[in-house]
Design a protein around this motif. Structure first.
Motif, PDB file in Angstrom:
ATOM      1  N   SER A   1       0.808  -1.235   0.000  1.00  0.00           N
ATOM      2  CA  SER A   1       0.000   0.000   0.000  1.00  0.00           C
ATOM      3  C   SER A   1       0.835   1.276   0.000  1.00  0.00           C
ATOM      4  CB  SER A   1      -0.995  -0.002   1.156  1.00  0.00           C
ATOM      5  OG  SER A   1      -0.311  -0.037   2.382  1.00  0.00           O
ATOM      6  N   SER A   2       2.020   1.255   0.560  1.00  0.00           N
ATOM      7  CA  SER A   2       2.820   2.488   0.596  1.00  0.00           C
ATOM      8  C   SER A   2       3.576   2.732  -0.712  1.00  0.00           C
ATOM      9  CB  SER A   2       3.806   2.447   1.768  1.00  0.00           C
ATOM     10  OG  SER A   2       4.735   1.401   1.583  1.00  0.00           O
ATOM     11  N   THR A   3       3.714   1.715  -1.553  1.00  0.00           N
ATOM     12  CA  THR A   3       4.483   1.880  -2.792  1.00  0.00           C
ATOM     13  C   THR A   3       3.637   1.764  -4.057  1.00  0.00           C
ATOM     14  OG1 THR A   3       5.034  -0.476  -2.802  1.00  0.00           O
ATOM     15  CG2 THR A   3       6.607   1.014  -1.733  1.00  0.00           C
ATOM     16  N   CYS A   4       2.377   1.401  -3.921  1.00  0.00           N
ATOM     17  CA  CYS A   4       1.531   1.196  -5.101  1.00  0.00           C
ATOM     18  C   CYS A   4       0.365   2.176  -5.129  1.00  0.00           C
ATOM     19  CB  CYS A   4       1.004  -0.233  -5.135  1.00  0.00           C
ATOM     20  SG  CYS A   4       2.301  -1.445  -5.418  1.00  0.00           S
ATOM     21  N   ASP A   5       0.104   2.719  -6.309  1.00  0.00           N
ATOM     22  CA  ASP A   5      -1.027   3.622  -6.491  1.00  0.00           C
ATOM     23  C   ASP A   5      -2.332   2.857  -6.662  1.00  0.00           C
ATOM     24  OD1 ASP A   5       0.713   5.784  -6.418  1.00  0.00           O
ATOM     25  OD2 ASP A   5       0.996   5.760  -8.595  1.00  0.00           O
ATOM     26  N   LYS A   6      -2.239   1.650  -7.235  1.00  0.00           N
ATOM     27  CA  LYS A   6      -3.419   0.816  -7.450  1.00  0.00           C
ATOM     28  C   LYS A   6      -3.132  -0.580  -6.936  1.00  0.00           C
ATOM     29  CE  LYS A   6      -5.417   2.898 -11.600  1.00  0.00           C
ATOM     30  NZ  LYS A   6      -5.795   2.649 -12.991  1.00  0.00           N
ATOM     31  N   ILE A   7      -4.133  -1.154  -6.283  1.00  0.00           N
ATOM     32  CA  ILE A   7      -4.037  -2.541  -5.840  1.00  0.00           C
ATOM     33  C   ILE A   7      -5.258  -3.268  -6.385  1.00  0.00           C
ATOM     34  CG2 ILE A   7      -3.960  -4.129  -3.877  1.00  0.00           C
ATOM     35  CD1 ILE A   7      -2.826  -1.763  -2.214  1.00  0.00           C
ATOM     36  N   TRP A   8      -5.007  -4.200  -7.302  1.00  0.00           N
ATOM     37  CA  TRP A   8      -6.072  -5.013  -7.872  1.00  0.00           C
ATOM     38  C   TRP A   8      -6.174  -6.314  -7.102  1.00  0.00           C
ATOM     39  CZ3 TRP A   8      -9.389  -2.942 -11.066  1.00  0.00           C
ATOM     40  CH2 TRP A   8      -9.002  -1.825 -11.794  1.00  0.00           C
ATOM     41  N   LEU A   9      -7.396  -6.753  -6.854  1.00  0.00           N
ATOM     42  CA  LEU A   9      -7.649  -8.021  -6.177  1.00  0.00           C
ATOM     43  C   LEU A   9      -8.421  -8.928  -7.124  1.00  0.00           C
ATOM     44  CD1 LEU A   9      -8.880  -6.620  -2.738  1.00  0.00           C
ATOM     45  CD2 LEU A   9      -6.593  -7.511  -3.274  1.00  0.00           C
ATOM     46  N   LEU A  10      -7.882 -10.101  -7.368  1.00  0.00           N
ATOM     47  CA  LEU A  10      -8.576 -11.111  -8.160  1.00  0.00           C
ATOM     48  C   LEU A  10      -8.942 -12.253  -7.225  1.00  0.00           C
ATOM     49  CD1 LEU A  10      -9.586 -12.439 -10.796  1.00  0.00           C
ATOM     50  CD2 LEU A  10      -7.275 -13.399 -11.042  1.00  0.00           C
ATOM     51  N   PHE A  11     -10.231 -12.457  -7.024  1.00  0.00           N
ATOM     52  CA  PHE A  11     -10.726 -13.561  -6.208  1.00  0.00           C
ATOM     53  C   PHE A  11     -11.051 -14.715  -7.141  1.00  0.00           C
ATOM     54  CE2 PHE A  11     -11.588  -9.665  -3.951  1.00  0.00           C
ATOM     55  CZ  PHE A  11     -11.098  -9.942  -2.687  1.00  0.00           C
ATOM     56  N   THR A  12     -10.438 -15.857  -6.879  1.00  0.00           N
ATOM     57  CA  THR A  12     -10.582 -17.008  -7.757  1.00  0.00           C
ATOM     58  C   THR A  12     -10.607 -18.287  -6.938  1.00  0.00           C
ATOM     59  OG1 THR A  12      -9.659 -18.027  -9.744  1.00  0.00           O
ATOM     60  CG2 THR A  12      -8.074 -17.202  -8.143  1.00  0.00           C
ATOM     61  N   GLY A  13     -11.047 -19.359  -7.549  1.00  0.00           N
ATOM     62  CA  GLY A  13     -11.056 -20.646  -6.877  1.00  0.00           C
ATOM     63  C   GLY A  13      -9.642 -21.181  -6.716  1.00  0.00           C
ATOM     64  N   SER A  14      -9.390 -21.829  -5.585  1.00  0.00           N
ATOM     65  CA  SER A  14      -8.075 -22.415  -5.338  1.00  0.00           C
ATOM     66  C   SER A  14      -7.795 -23.531  -6.340  1.00  0.00           C
ATOM     67  CB  SER A  14      -7.990 -22.944  -3.914  1.00  0.00           C
ATOM     68  OG  SER A  14      -8.989 -23.928  -3.705  1.00  0.00           O
ATOM     69  N   LYS A  15      -6.519 -23.861  -6.454  1.00  0.00           N
ATOM     70  CA  LYS A  15      -6.096 -24.874  -7.430  1.00  0.00           C
ATOM     71  C   LYS A  15      -5.746 -26.176  -6.719  1.00  0.00           C
ATOM     72  CE  LYS A  15      -4.493 -21.558 -10.773  1.00  0.00           C
ATOM     73  NZ  LYS A  15      -3.942 -20.287 -10.424  1.00  0.00           N
ATOM     74  N   ASP A  16      -5.953 -27.274  -7.430  1.00  0.00           N
ATOM     75  CA  ASP A  16      -5.575 -28.582  -6.900  1.00  0.00           C
ATOM     76  C   ASP A  16      -4.128 -28.893  -7.283  1.00  0.00           C
ATOM     77  OD1 ASP A  16      -5.581 -29.433  -9.561  1.00  0.00           O
ATOM     78  OD2 ASP A  16      -7.515 -30.445  -9.398  1.00  0.00           O
ATOM     79  N   ALA A  17      -3.687 -30.104  -7.004  1.00  0.00           N
ATOM     80  CA  ALA A  17      -2.300 -30.499  -7.264  1.00  0.00           C
ATOM     81  C   ALA A  17      -1.924 -30.424  -8.745  1.00  0.00           C
ATOM     82  CB  ALA A  17      -2.062 -31.908  -6.738  1.00  0.00           C
ATOM     83  N   THR A  18      -2.924 -30.504  -9.625  1.00  0.00           N
ATOM     84  CA  THR A  18      -2.643 -30.431 -11.066  1.00  0.00           C
ATOM     85  C   THR A  18      -2.609 -28.989 -11.577  1.00  0.00           C
ATOM     86  OG1 THR A  18      -4.966 -30.543 -11.765  1.00  0.00           O
ATOM     87  CG2 THR A  18      -3.817 -32.652 -11.409  1.00  0.00           C
ATOM     88  N   GLY A  19      -2.926 -28.038 -10.700  1.00  0.00           N
ATOM     89  CA  GLY A  19      -2.931 -26.639 -11.107  1.00  0.00           C
ATOM     90  C   GLY A  19      -4.261 -26.149 -11.629  1.00  0.00           C
ATOM     91  N   GLN A  20      -5.294 -26.987 -11.556  1.00  0.00           N
ATOM     92  CA  GLN A  20      -6.632 -26.604 -12.019  1.00  0.00           C
ATOM     93  C   GLN A  20      -7.484 -26.116 -10.853  1.00  0.00           C
ATOM     94  OE1 GLN A  20      -7.930 -26.084 -14.809  1.00  0.00           O
ATOM     95  NE2 GLN A  20      -6.892 -27.323 -16.316  1.00  0.00           N
ATOM     96  N   SER A  21      -8.239 -25.089 -11.091  1.00  0.00           N
ATOM     97  CA  SER A  21      -9.168 -24.564 -10.098  1.00  0.00           C
ATOM     98  C   SER A  21     -10.427 -25.423 -10.067  1.00  0.00           C
ATOM     99  CB  SER A  21      -9.554 -23.127 -10.455  1.00  0.00           C
ATOM    100  OG  SER A  21     -10.564 -22.663  -9.595  1.00  0.00           O
ATOM    101  N   TRP A  22     -11.062 -25.471  -8.907  1.00  0.00           N
ATOM    102  CA  TRP A  22     -12.349 -26.167  -8.770  1.00  0.00           C
ATOM    103  C   TRP A  22     -13.455 -25.381  -9.480  1.00  0.00           C
ATOM    104  CZ3 TRP A  22     -15.961 -23.042  -6.695  1.00  0.00           C
ATOM    105  CH2 TRP A  22     -15.548 -22.013  -5.846  1.00  0.00           C
ATOM    106  N   CYS A  23     -13.192 -24.127  -9.809  1.00  0.00           N
ATOM    107  CA  CYS A  23     -14.187 -23.225 -10.386  1.00  0.00           C
ATOM    108  C   CYS A  23     -14.059 -23.192 -11.911  1.00  0.00           C
ATOM    109  CB  CYS A  23     -13.987 -21.831  -9.799  1.00  0.00           C
ATOM    110  SG  CYS A  23     -14.868 -20.524 -10.645  1.00  0.00           S
ATOM    111  N   PRO A  24     -15.032 -23.730 -12.651  1.00  0.00           N
ATOM    112  CA  PRO A  24     -14.914 -23.733 -14.114  1.00  0.00           C
ATOM    113  C   PRO A  24     -14.866 -22.332 -14.726  1.00  0.00           C
ATOM    114  CG  PRO A  24     -17.035 -24.646 -13.418  1.00  0.00           C
ATOM    115  CD  PRO A  24     -16.231 -24.394 -12.186  1.00  0.00           C
ATOM    116  N   ASP A  25     -15.587 -21.370 -14.141  1.00  0.00           N
ATOM    117  CA  ASP A  25     -15.538 -19.994 -14.651  1.00  0.00           C
ATOM    118  C   ASP A  25     -14.137 -19.397 -14.485  1.00  0.00           C
ATOM    119  OD1 ASP A  25     -18.212 -20.052 -15.405  1.00  0.00           O
ATOM    120  OD2 ASP A  25     -18.910 -19.127 -13.539  1.00  0.00           O
TER     121      ASP A  25
END
Length: 129
Positions: free
Chosen positions: A20-44
């Motif tokens: 926060s002290s060094t960035c003018d913008k902070i983007w947050l991407l909320f996404t489904g966690s990934k399994d051991a293969t690197g795939q998210s449980w969330c199809p979207d």
């Protein structure tokens, strides 16, 4: 662009505080966690991921690395996402309803969610606001 991936609300809060002290913008991407293969449980999330990554790469090129921008990916496990009382849903500054959701930290009205995150034009427009 500083890219950070976190797996809990505590890690997200610490990440926001750290940039926060060094960035003018902070983007947050909320996404489904990934399994051991690197795939998210969330199809979207799986569908949106390559589009978001492509837009971020283009943004970085167009803005000379975007030094004063942070992009924090918050991976949420399925059980936590289903819990209607989880931190992300109940926090007044986030009010998460679905994943994936991309939002500017501190700006509830500056967000895209679900199918909108498969449209590169919408993502580019949001990132350049």
């Amino acid at each position: 662009m500083k890219r950070i991936t976190v797996n809990s609300s505590d890690e997200m809060i610490k990440a926001i505080e750290s940039v926060s002290s060094t960035c003018d913008k902070i983007w947050l991407l909320f996404t489904g966690s990934k399994d051991a293969t690197g795939q998210s449980w969330c199809p979207d999330c799986v569908t949106a991921h390559p589009v978001i990554e492509s837009c971020l790469s283009e943004y970085e090129k167009a803005h000379d690395g975007a030094e004063k921008v942070a992009f924090i990916t918050v991976e949420i496990d399925r059980a936590d996402h289903k819990n209607l009382n989880n931190y992300y849903r109940t926090n007044k500054d986030i009010q998460l309803k679905c994943v994936p959701t991309l939002m500017l930290h501190g700006q509830l009205n500056m967000r895209l969610a679900e199918d909108n995150l498969t449209d590169p034009d919408l993502i580019d427009e949001l990132l350049t606001l």
